[in-house]
Design an enzyme around this catalytic site. Structure first.
Site, short mmCIF file in Angstrom:
data_model
loop_
_atom_site.label_atom_id
_atom_site.label_comp_id
_atom_site.label_asym_id
_atom_site.label_seq_id
_atom_site.Cartn_x
_atom_site.Cartn_y
_atom_site.Cartn_z
N TYR A 32 0.85 -1.22 0.00
CA TYR A 32 0.00 0.00 0.00
C TYR A 32 0.87 1.26 0.00
CZ TYR A 32 -5.14 0.44 0.28
OH TYR A 32 -6.46 0.59 -0.01
N GLU B 33 2.23 6.50 -6.91
CA GLU B 33 1.16 7.35 -7.46
C GLU B 33 1.47 8.83 -7.23
OE1 GLU B 33 -2.68 5.98 -5.97
OE2 GLU B 33 -2.08 3.92 -6.30
C1 LIG Z 1 -11.65 10.83 -7.92
C2 LIG Z 1 -10.44 11.65 -7.56
C3 LIG Z 1 -9.56 10.93 -6.63
C4 LIG Z 1 -8.48 11.80 -6.10
C5 LIG Z 1 -7.47 11.07 -5.28
C6 LIG Z 1 -7.90 10.83 -3.89
C7 LIG Z 1 -6.84 10.15 -3.07
C8 LIG Z 1 -7.32 8.86 -2.50
C9 LIG Z 1 -6.26 8.12 -1.75
C10 LIG Z 1 -6.42 6.65 -2.00
C11 LIG Z 1 -5.11 5.94 -2.01
C12 LIG Z 1 -5.24 4.61 -2.74
C13 LIG Z 1 -3.91 4.16 -3.17
C14 LIG Z 1 -3.96 2.80 -3.84
O1 LIG Z 1 -4.43 2.93 -5.16
C15 LIG Z 1 -2.60 2.22 -3.82
C16 LIG Z 1 -2.63 0.75 -3.92
O2 LIG Z 1 -3.59 0.08 -4.05
S1 LIG Z 1 -1.08 0.04 -3.80
C17 LIG Z 1 -1.33 -1.71 -3.69
C18 LIG Z 1 -1.78 -2.15 -2.32
N1 LIG Z 1 -3.19 -2.01 -2.24
C19 LIG Z 1 -3.97 -2.74 -1.49
O3 LIG Z 1 -3.55 -3.58 -0.73
C20 LIG Z 1 -5.41 -2.51 -1.69
C21 LIG Z 1 -6.17 -2.95 -0.56
N2 LIG Z 1 -7.53 -2.54 -0.79
C22 LIG Z 1 -8.51 -3.40 -0.83
O4 LIG Z 1 -8.35 -4.55 -0.63
C23 LIG Z 1 -9.90 -2.94 -1.14
O5 LIG Z 1 -9.87 -2.10 -2.19
C24 LIG Z 1 -10.63 -2.32 0.05
C25 LIG Z 1 -11.98 -1.83 -0.42
C26 LIG Z 1 -9.83 -1.13 0.60
C27 LIG Z 1 -10.77 -3.32 1.18
O6 LIG Z 1 -11.34 -4.42 0.80
P1 LIG Z 1 -12.56 -5.11 1.62
O7 LIG Z 1 -13.22 -4.23 2.59
O8 LIG Z 1 -13.42 -5.70 0.57
O9 LIG Z 1 -11.82 -6.16 2.52
P2 LIG Z 1 -11.85 -7.69 2.45
O10 LIG Z 1 -11.06 -8.15 1.29
O11 LIG Z 1 -11.40 -8.15 3.78
O12 LIG Z 1 -13.38 -8.09 2.16
C28 LIG Z 1 -14.46 -7.77 3.05
C29 LIG Z 1 -15.62 -8.71 2.77
O13 LIG Z 1 -16.16 -8.53 1.46
C30 LIG Z 1 -15.99 -9.74 0.70
N3 LIG Z 1 -15.67 -9.35 -0.66
C31 LIG Z 1 -15.15 -8.19 -1.05
N4 LIG Z 1 -14.98 -8.16 -2.36
C32 LIG Z 1 -15.38 -9.35 -2.82
C33 LIG Z 1 -15.44 -9.95 -4.09
N5 LIG Z 1 -15.02 -9.31 -5.21
N6 LIG Z 1 -15.93 -11.20 -4.20
C34 LIG Z 1 -16.34 -11.90 -3.12
N7 LIG Z 1 -16.32 -11.36 -1.87
C35 LIG Z 1 -15.85 -10.13 -1.73
C36 LIG Z 1 -14.86 -10.45 1.41
O14 LIG Z 1 -14.85 -11.82 1.17
C37 LIG Z 1 -15.20 -10.13 2.85
O15 LIG Z 1 -16.32 -10.89 3.28
P3 LIG Z 1 -16.52 -11.34 4.78
O16 LIG Z 1 -16.46 -10.13 5.65
O17 LIG Z 1 -17.83 -12.01 4.78
O18 LIG Z 1 -15.39 -12.28 5.07
#
Ligand SMILES: CCCCCCCCCCCCC[C@@H](O)CC(=O)SCCNC(=O)CCNC(=O)[C@H](O)C(C)(C)COP(=O)(O)OP(=O)(O)OC[C@H]1O[C@@H](n2cnc3c(N)ncnc32)[C@H](O)[C@@H]1OP(=O)(O)O
Length: 239
Positions: A161, A168
């Site tokens: 992250y 970015e």
């Molecule tokens: C418009 C102008 C914008 C101007 C700019 C504004 C600045 C904004 C700053 C933002 C910075 C972002 C920077 C970023 O782009 C850099 C990077 O990404 S670098 C690489 C590293 N990145 C990451 O590690 C990303 C991590 N992020 C995520 O994982 C997700 O996007 C996030 C939404 C943040 C979190 O994910 P989530 O809440 O979904 O967590 P979980 O994975 O634990 O899931 C929760 C539960 O939902 C179920 N789930 C979710 N998605 C799915 C799917 N596709 N299919 C099936 N199930 C899904 C998951 O299983 C969990 O279920 P449960 O709770 O029942 O277990």
């Protein structure tokens, strides 16, 4: 009377079961497609670096695949909004829209920055993250989640992250002089709409927006990590 109420309840339960089955099938298909898409991107990036020995030209080589799969991720906001995925629309919205902004309004639009090293930094961070994340969802839905994938999903982000964010921010920063010089996407007064817009200022505001928004995403992931890897019950979800 009682029997017709019971029939209604059974009918409703059956409809709910059918809807969840369709949602699960769709999510499985979606996650498999996205895992495959980001894997294709990873292979293309490795092959390019191996053959050319430079990062110059890498973005041009992979841009179509990147644009397609990152734009397709807009569906994730819809998945949250219609409730087939238990994640906040706001958190997902910020994550997905900031990536769309980077892809279309920064790298695609501002050509001179396409060969910057900072682009490689976030491309690698995004690619490793997405392969891990979508394979995690796929295996979870299929009830066959290897521990390594689960571990990777909730540990890799700790480093990836910040690496992605640095990539970015450096890319946007590197784009500023070109945007200022070209005046792109900007509207100066006087004009027939009587409005002005300065894309250069917009980019600076976007960079500043990382300060309040990125920690929210990072702490969200740290909470998810504690919940999934250490079984802690989060107050957030109980509420
Ligand atoms: C418009 C102008 C914008 C101007 C700019 C504004 C600045 C904004 C700053 C933002 C910075 C972002 C920077 C970023 O782009 C850099 C990077 O990404 S670098 C690489 C590293 N990145 C990451 O590690 C990303 C991590 N992020 C995520 O994982 C997700 O996007 C996030 C939404 C943040 C979190 O994910 P989530 O809440 O979904 O967590 P979980 O994975 O634990 O899931 C929760 C539960 O939902 C179920 N789930 C979710 N998605 C799915 C799917 N596709 N299919 C099936 N199930 C899904 C998951 O299983 C969990 O279920 P449960 O709770 O029942 O277990």
């Amino acid at each position: 009377m009682a029997s017709s109420e019971e029939d209604g309840a059974v009918e409703e339960k059956e409809q709910h079961r059918r809807q969840s089955a369709v949602a699960m099938a769709w999510l499985t298909l979606y996650n498999i497609t996205m895992t495959a898409g980001w894997l294709v991107l990873a292979v293309a990036m490795i092959r390019f670096s191996y053959q050319k020995g430079t990062h110059k030209g890498l973005y041009r080589n992979i841009q179509k695949t990147l644009k397609f799969f990152q734009t397709f991720a807009l569906l994730e906001i819809i998945h949250c909004a219609i409730g087939i995925v238990r994640t906040s629309v706001l958190v997902t919205g910020v994550q997905v829209l900031s990536r769309i902004f980077m892809v279309w309004f920064v790298i695609h639009s501002i050509r001179p920055i396409q060969n910057e090293e900072s682009v490689v930094l976030f491309l690698v961070a995004w690619t490793v993250t997405e392969i891990t994340r979508y394979s995690f969802y796929t295996f979870s839905l299929l009830n066959h989640l290897p521990y390594f994938i689960k571990w990777a999903r909730y540990n890799f982000f700790i480093l990836l992250y910040p690496i992605g964010v640095v990539g970015e921010l450096l890319t946007i920063y590197g784009a500023l002089p070109f945007v200022k010089k070209s005046g792109m996407y900007s509207l100066r007064l006087p004009n027939k709409y009587n409005v002005s817009f300065d894309y250069y200022t917009c980019l600076i505001i976007a960079m500043i927006a990382y300060i309040p928004l990125f920690p929210q995403l990072y702490f969200h992931m740290l909470r998810q990590r504690r919940k999934v890897l250490h079984g802690e019950v989060m107050k957030e979800k109980e509420d």
